[in-house]
Structure formats: structure tokens, C-alpha cells
Design a protein around this motif. Structure first.
Motif, PDB file in Angstrom:
ATOM      1  N   ASP A   1       0.812  -1.227   0.000  1.00 58.55           N
ATOM      2  CA  ASP A   1       0.000   0.000   0.000  1.00 58.55           C
ATOM      3  C   ASP A   1       0.848   1.280   0.000  1.00 58.55           C
TER       4      ASP A   1
ATOM      5  N   TYR B   1     -15.042  -1.884   1.674  1.00 59.67           N
ATOM      6  CA  TYR B   1     -14.238  -0.654   1.669  1.00 59.67           C
ATOM      7  C   TYR B   1     -14.795   0.342   0.658  1.00 59.67           C
TER       8      TYR B   1
ATOM      9  N   LYS C   1     -13.966   1.248  10.550  1.00 59.87           N
ATOM     10  CA  LYS C   1     -12.666   1.920  10.616  1.00 59.87           C
ATOM     11  C   LYS C   1     -12.546   2.894   9.459  1.00 59.87           C
TER      12      LYS C   1
ATOM     13  N   VAL D   1     -10.060 -10.201  -2.870  1.00 59.03           N
ATOM     14  CA  VAL D   1     -10.825  -9.754  -1.699  1.00 59.03           C
ATOM     15  C   VAL D   1     -12.018  -8.948  -2.219  1.00 59.03           C
TER      16      VAL D   1
HETATM   17  C1  BMA Z   1      -6.423  -3.604   4.455  1.00 57.60           C
HETATM   18  C2  BMA Z   1      -5.107  -3.585   3.710  1.00 57.60           C
HETATM   19  C3  BMA Z   1      -5.351  -3.222   2.260  1.00 57.60           C
HETATM   20  C4  BMA Z   1      -6.455  -4.045   1.649  1.00 57.60           C
HETATM   21  C5  BMA Z   1      -7.669  -4.059   2.542  1.00 57.60           C
HETATM   22  C6  BMA Z   1      -8.770  -4.952   2.034  1.00 57.60           C
HETATM   23  O1  BMA Z   1      -6.243  -3.998   5.787  1.00 57.60           O
HETATM   24  O2  BMA Z   1      -4.508  -4.859   3.780  1.00 57.60           O
HETATM   25  O3  BMA Z   1      -4.172  -3.480   1.545  1.00 57.60           O
HETATM   26  O4  BMA Z   1      -6.830  -3.501   0.399  1.00 57.60           O
HETATM   27  O5  BMA Z   1      -7.311  -4.484   3.826  1.00 57.60           O
HETATM   28  O6  BMA Z   1      -8.348  -6.296   1.968  1.00 57.60           O
END
Ligand code: BMA
Length: 328
Positions: free
Chosen positions: A106, A244, A214, A280
Motif C-alpha cells: 500500500d 471498503y 474503521k 478480496v
Molecule cells: C487492508 C489492507 C489493504 C487491503 C484491505 C482490504 O487492511 O490490507 O491493503 O486492500 O485491507 O483487503
């Protein structure tokens, strides 16, 4: 009208919104711009950062290998859309204790004063914030980790604030952290960080559930004549796992831990197939923005489903209006 304070980027990617684009942010019609195998050895390329580099663009890319190890790779582009990504991960010069590699992911990248800085989530007995710099994206030097573990999403401001380097970050745990608030820290020298201030947290209750689990800073904040424009990620825990989405906030110019506006409604979330299906599912994760001071146009780079990279467009006025219409 809000003005972006910064350089003009006349050649940055841009596409007008179409009739079906109803939100404040609209996707590039040919997304994703970087496929999962764009670099031959990669399993996935996502959550990556770009910056203007002379008349071209440079970037630092998160490429997970087919062993699903996480590392960062440099790349170049003429147009911000088609990328040549190195097949070899970035090698940092520096103190061996710090450069010893567990994992890196990231990245964020930006220009401050005379060089390009990179921050990333760096494995050092748990995740923390790595910092390095380069002048040319060929040779790289690593500095001390900014914080003790555990921390993720270290995002530098593009200029010193009150004479000090400034960074947003999100303290975390060793796993897929089920909490997360954004903090502000400053440093005289990019080594010693302190004067930590709370910026904003997950939203409790039923006010804005998409960001109730979060929040974490996304791209480098954009300087405007109304304050720092921050795009961030917000997470909802559902029966199928985390989702997300992206939101935005306007931070005070001199005291950026003070939040002036914050979006109640998200600005973009997983809807398209490539955002909902991948390693994911249901992740849109912004790590960079190109912001053109002449036109007010912005191009957001974001990871899609932890698998590919997409871009999306907006303008500074769209985001400010979005927040004014529904601010927390
Ligand atoms: C977060 C990170 C990101 C990832 C997100 C969703 O904690 O690990 O890199 O995109 O999770 O898996």
C-alpha cells in the motif's frame, strides 16, 4: 469555487461524466487500467500510487507475487493510464536493520522540496510505516520506520506545516484490524515523530454506517485555498466481511487535525464487477490522486477487490459541494 494549490498537470487522465454517473466521482470507462498480470510475475496489482514526473508519470505499485507475498515496484507512464512496471521490486539503500525486508504494501508517493518520498506499510515485527526517497525512481534510500508497530496507511503532507513534516496514519493491530482512526503526527527531520493529534475516527451508531468500523487516510492530501482535501477509506463490517468505500474530508490548513467538513455519504464504493469480484471482494481502496491546479480536475487511483487498479474522476468543487450537502 475552490482552488487547488499546486502544479498544472495538463496531460493527466480525464474523461467527462456520462448520464449514468450520478455520484460525485465517476469511473474511467475502460477500467481497470492495470490488470492483475500486467507485470508478468504478479498475482495482483492494486493499492498503488502515482505522481507527475517531469512530463511523464512515475508510480510505485503494490504487486503481490504468485506466492502472494507483498512488495512494491517502480513504474513509468506517458499518459497515466498505460504503465511499464519493473519486474524487480524496489531495492532500498540504508541501514540493514531497517531495509531488511519482511513485506511492503500500500505505497503512497509525493514530491516534497527536492525529491520524491514514498511511504508504505512496512513489515517490521508487525506492520508499521516505512519511509524512503528517490530522485529518479531508479535508486532509492530508506529512512527509519516512522512509528512503532502496529500502524498502517502513513500518508505525508506535500509540504511542511508549521515548519515540520506532517503525516496522517492509522494505528492498527497485527491482523485485519477491526478498528481504525486517523491521527496526525509531525517530525522535524522525518526520523523522530511526535505531537500526535486525533483527526477523526470511525462513525459510531447509525449516522454513516459505511464508515462505522474503521477509517484510514488514502491519497496524499490535496492543498486547496479552503484547507487540505483528504480522500479516505471507510469500512463497514457485514455478514460477508469488510466492505471498503471512499469518502472525503476538508482539514484545517494550519491545524490539519481539525476537521472542517466530512462526507456522510460515500463518494465511491464497490459496484462494478472488478470492484466486487477478485481476491478480496468489495474493496475500493484509494492510494493516489492527481490534482490539476488549472482546471480543478482530479484523477483518483484505487485498488479494486485487492486485484487490479482503477481510476476515477472528480473535481475539487464536486467534492466540496458533496460535503456541504451532507456533512457529518
Ligand atoms: C487492508 C489492507 C489493504 C487491503 C484491505 C482490504 O487492511 O490490507 O491493503 O486492500 O485491507 O483487503
Amino acid at each position: 469555487m475552490t482552488k487547488i494549490i499546486g502544479s498544472s498537470i495538463p496531460n493527466m487522465p480525464w474523461q467527462e461524466r456520462t448520464a449514468k454517473d450520478i455520484g460525485p466521482v465517476w469511473r474511467y470507462q475502460s477500467n481497470p487500467v492495470i490488470s492483475r498480470h500486467e507485470m508478468a510475475a504478479a498475482n495482483s496489482i492494486f493499492n498503488s500510487a502515482v505522481v507527475p514526473f517531469g512530463k511523464r508519470f512515475a508510480g510505485v505499485f503494490r504487486c503481490d507475487s504468485r506466492a502472494v507475498t507483498m512488495d512494491i515496484f517502480a513504474g513509468f507512464s506517458e499518459d497515466g493510464i498505460h504503465w511499464e512496471i519493473s519486474s524487480q521490486p524496489i531495492v532500498f539503500q540504508g541501514e540493514a536493520e531497517v531495509t531488511a525486508k519482511e513485506y511492503r504494501y500500500d505505497p503512497r508517493v509525493l514530491f516534497i522540496e527536492d525529491r520524491y518520498y514514498i511511504t508504505w506499510c512496512n513489515g517490521y515485527h508487525g506492520p508499521t510505516i516505512g519511509i524512503g526517497y528517490t530522485f529518479d525512481f531508479q535508486t532509492f534510500t530508506q529512512l527509519e520506520n516512522a512509528f512503532l508497530p502496529y500502524n498502517r496507511n502513513g500518508v505525508l503532507f506535500p509540504q511542511k506545516i508549521d515548519g515540520r513534516y506532517a503525516m496522517l496514519s492509522r494505528p492498527s493491530d497485527t491482523g485485519h484490524t477491526a478498528f481504525g482512526d486517523i491521527f496526525y503526527s509531525t517530525s522535524p527531520d522525518l526520523t523522530f515523530w511526535g505531537r500526535h493529534r486525533f483527526v477523526m475516527g470511525a462513525v459510531p451508531g447509525n449516522a454513516s454506517p459505511w464508515q462505522s468500523t474503521k477509517v484510514g487516510p488514502g491519497p496524499v492530501p490535496v492543498a486547496t485555498d479552503e484547507g487540505w482535501l483528504l480522500i479516505y477509506h471507510g469500512v463497514l463490517q457485514t455478514c460477508n466481511g469488510f466492505v471498503y468505500r471512499m469518502g472525503c474530508a476538508l482539514l484545517d490548513w494550519e491545524e490539519p487535525w481539525k476537521v472542517k467538513l466530512r462526507s456522510q455519504n460515500y463518494i465511491l464504493g464497490p459496484e462494478e464487477y472488478y470492484e466486487c469480484v477478485g481476491d478480496v471482494p468489495n474493496v475500493t481502496f484509494p492510494c493516489a490522486v492527481l490534482a490539476d491546479a488549472d482546471s480543478g480536475r482530479m484523477c483518483i487511483y484505487y485498488g479494486c477487490a485487492d486485484t487490479v487498479t482503477g481510476i476515477a474522476f472528480t473535481t475539487v468543487d464536486e467534492l466540496i459541494e458533496h460535503m456541504r450537502n451532507n456533512s457529518l
